[in-house]
Design a protein around this motif. Sequence first.
Motif, PDB file in Angstrom:
ATOM      1  N   ASN A  81       0.812  -1.228   0.000  1.00  0.00           N
ATOM      2  CA  ASN A  81       0.000   0.000   0.000  1.00  0.00           C
ATOM      3  C   ASN A  81       0.843   1.275   0.000  1.00  0.00           C
ATOM      4  O   ASN A  81       0.444   2.291   0.572  1.00  0.00           O
ATOM      5  N   LYS A  82       2.003   1.227  -0.613  1.00  0.00           N
ATOM      6  CA  LYS A  82       2.848   2.418  -0.674  1.00  0.00           C
ATOM      7  C   LYS A  82       3.311   2.593  -2.123  1.00  0.00           C
ATOM      8  O   LYS A  82       4.430   2.247  -2.477  1.00  0.00           O
ATOM      9  N   TYR A  83       2.423   3.110  -2.938  1.00  0.00           N
ATOM     10  CA  TYR A  83       2.730   3.333  -4.349  1.00  0.00           C
ATOM     11  C   TYR A  83       2.983   4.823  -4.564  1.00  0.00           C
ATOM     12  O   TYR A  83       2.069   5.581  -4.871  1.00  0.00           O
ATOM     13  N   GLU A  84       4.208   5.251  -4.351  1.00  0.00           N
ATOM     14  CA  GLU A  84       4.536   6.648  -4.565  1.00  0.00           C
ATOM     15  C   GLU A  84       6.024   6.793  -4.846  1.00  0.00           C
ATOM     16  O   GLU A  84       6.842   5.977  -4.410  1.00  0.00           O
ATOM     17  N   VAL A  85       6.354   7.830  -5.599  1.00  0.00           N
ATOM     18  CA  VAL A  85       7.748   8.131  -5.894  1.00  0.00           C
ATOM     19  C   VAL A  85       8.386   8.735  -4.646  1.00  0.00           C
ATOM     20  O   VAL A  85       7.832   9.637  -4.021  1.00  0.00           O
TER      21      VAL A  85
ATOM     22  N   PHE B 261       6.708   6.422 -16.604  1.00  0.00           N
ATOM     23  CA  PHE B 261       6.615   4.965 -16.481  1.00  0.00           C
ATOM     24  C   PHE B 261       6.023   4.556 -15.130  1.00  0.00           C
ATOM     25  O   PHE B 261       5.281   3.578 -15.050  1.00  0.00           O
ATOM     26  N   CYS B 262       6.329   5.304 -14.076  1.00  0.00           N
ATOM     27  CA  CYS B 262       5.727   5.010 -12.770  1.00  0.00           C
ATOM     28  C   CYS B 262       4.204   5.153 -12.824  1.00  0.00           C
ATOM     29  O   CYS B 262       3.468   4.332 -12.272  1.00  0.00           O
ATOM     30  N   GLN B 263       3.740   6.188 -13.501  1.00  0.00           N
ATOM     31  CA  GLN B 263       2.304   6.362 -13.655  1.00  0.00           C
ATOM     32  C   GLN B 263       1.699   5.238 -14.492  1.00  0.00           C
ATOM     33  O   GLN B 263       0.612   4.737 -14.199  1.00  0.00           O
ATOM     34  N   TYR B 264       2.415   4.816 -15.514  1.00  0.00           N
ATOM     35  CA  TYR B 264       1.969   3.701 -16.359  1.00  0.00           C
ATOM     36  C   TYR B 264       1.839   2.424 -15.525  1.00  0.00           C
ATOM     37  O   TYR B 264       0.857   1.677 -15.669  1.00  0.00           O
ATOM     38  N   LEU B 265       2.799   2.163 -14.652  1.00  0.00           N
ATOM     39  CA  LEU B 265       2.739   0.970 -13.812  1.00  0.00           C
ATOM     40  C   LEU B 265       1.582   1.043 -12.817  1.00  0.00           C
ATOM     41  O   LEU B 265       0.978   0.020 -12.486  1.00  0.00           O
TER      42      LEU B 265
ATOM     43  N   ASN C  14      -1.241   2.265 -13.473  1.00  0.00           N
ATOM     44  CA  ASN C  14      -2.412   1.869 -14.264  1.00  0.00           C
ATOM     45  C   ASN C  14      -2.435   0.369 -14.540  1.00  0.00           C
ATOM     46  O   ASN C  14      -3.489  -0.192 -14.825  1.00  0.00           O
ATOM     47  N   GLN C  15      -1.244  -0.267 -14.469  1.00  0.00           N
ATOM     48  CA  GLN C  15      -1.143  -1.711 -14.711  1.00  0.00           C
ATOM     49  C   GLN C  15      -1.044  -2.503 -13.400  1.00  0.00           C
ATOM     50  O   GLN C  15      -0.708  -3.683 -13.411  1.00  0.00           O
ATOM     51  N   LYS C  16      -1.378  -1.856 -12.292  1.00  0.00           N
ATOM     52  CA  LYS C  16      -1.142  -2.435 -10.972  1.00  0.00           C
ATOM     53  C   LYS C  16      -1.813  -3.797 -10.796  1.00  0.00           C
ATOM     54  O   LYS C  16      -1.183  -4.750 -10.327  1.00  0.00           O
ATOM     55  N   HIS C  17      -3.051  -3.913 -11.177  1.00  0.00           N
ATOM     56  CA  HIS C  17      -3.778  -5.171 -10.966  1.00  0.00           C
ATOM     57  C   HIS C  17      -3.203  -6.292 -11.816  1.00  0.00           C
ATOM     58  O   HIS C  17      -3.079  -7.434 -11.360  1.00  0.00           O
ATOM     59  N   GLN C  18      -2.837  -5.977 -13.043  1.00  0.00           N
ATOM     60  CA  GLN C  18      -2.253  -6.990 -13.918  1.00  0.00           C
ATOM     61  C   GLN C  18      -0.930  -7.509 -13.352  1.00  0.00           C
ATOM     62  O   GLN C  18      -0.665  -8.714 -13.337  1.00  0.00           O
ATOM     63  N   LEU C  19      -0.095  -6.605 -12.843  1.00  0.00           N
ATOM     64  CA  LEU C  19       1.192  -7.003 -12.283  1.00  0.00           C
ATOM     65  C   LEU C  19       1.009  -7.802 -10.999  1.00  0.00           C
ATOM     66  O   LEU C  19       1.710  -8.789 -10.759  1.00  0.00           O
ATOM     67  N   ASN C  20       0.057  -7.395 -10.169  1.00  0.00           N
ATOM     68  CA  ASN C  20      -0.192  -8.114  -8.917  1.00  0.00           C
ATOM     69  C   ASN C  20      -0.698  -9.528  -9.175  1.00  0.00           C
ATOM     70  O   ASN C  20      -0.362 -10.458  -8.450  1.00  0.00           O
ATOM     71  N   ASN C  21      -1.511  -9.687 -10.214  1.00  0.00           N
ATOM     72  CA  ASN C  21      -2.016 -11.015 -10.562  1.00  0.00           C
ATOM     73  C   ASN C  21      -0.891 -11.973 -10.941  1.00  0.00           C
ATOM     74  O   ASN C  21      -0.977 -13.176 -10.705  1.00  0.00           O
ATOM     75  N   HIS C  22       0.171 -11.407 -11.546  1.00  0.00           N
ATOM     76  CA  HIS C  22       1.318 -12.227 -11.932  1.00  0.00           C
ATOM     77  C   HIS C  22       2.403 -12.234 -10.845  1.00  0.00           C
ATOM     78  O   HIS C  22       3.454 -12.842 -11.024  1.00  0.00           O
TER      79      HIS C  22
END
Length: 295
Positions: free
Chosen positions: A106-110, A145-149, A151-159
């Motif tokens: 729960n810490k998604y920040e630059v 790219f951080c912002q892009y990731l 947006n892809q958070k759920h996909q990455l977490n699933n993998h």
Amino acid sequence: MVLIKKDSKRKAKIYNSISDNQLELLNFNGILKLIKIIINHLNQPQNLTTIRDIYYQDVEIFNKNQQECKKLLVELFEESFGWSLTDDLNIHPTQKGLFFSNILVNKYEVSLIPINFIEYFKDIKLERNTIKVIILEKDAVFQSFCQYLMNQKHQLNNHQFKYIIITAKGFADNLTIKFLTFLNLEFQPTTIYGFFDSDIYGIMIYSQYKEKCGDNIEFNGIFLMDIAPKNWLNISDRDFGIMSTMSNKDVSTTTHREITRGMYFHKKVEMNVISDKSLTTDTNYNQYIFKKVFQ
């Protein structure tokens, strides 16, 4: 007050409180101020600070110049006393590098790379070779790219992908290098993915990382041939000269190829200025990086 430069053939510097030279008086006052600041700093329970923090305790006495503060610190404590600012006094360079990661819940920040990064990451338990470490040369590319990731958070977490993205905004500072070395030893990623401009400066920055952090750092792009020729940029005669010199050095096969291609076409590519439709295989550089790292 005499500052003796260790192992130096230059004359010792003398600062006198009764000097009629204004610069000497400022330096004398600055040194006295530094001594007071350092004594207070060493008496603190958590005696960790940065050159920037010291400078802002009295910007006027350092002539509103942070480099002047750093210069006096080095002359007084390292060159005269033989002490290390980092190791002996726990005074660190101003933080420059940034990181972004999903290994902290729960810490998604630059964030700035923490000076006490070992303490910061001490409770993180990951299996070896499971974390992906990505270095991005440019701050603009890093932020995008951080912002892009995100947006892809759920996909990455699933993998169950775990990653940490790093930028030093160009050439790496010592703290960023130490942080990468720590990650390399602690989590042992099989590959550290590096993305740099396809120009001599991007290749020099990559070479710095490789020299300091080991052979598992790879130059993964951006490559000249990945970009439509209409988006190539001209290189200067000075750049060509540096490329010619570097092409004769011991560089990796990938970087040697990019150097020789750039010299042949007299062109370069900068990742942060390409348009969405410039790439020959993907629609933008975020997808370009994502595909190479995660797919």
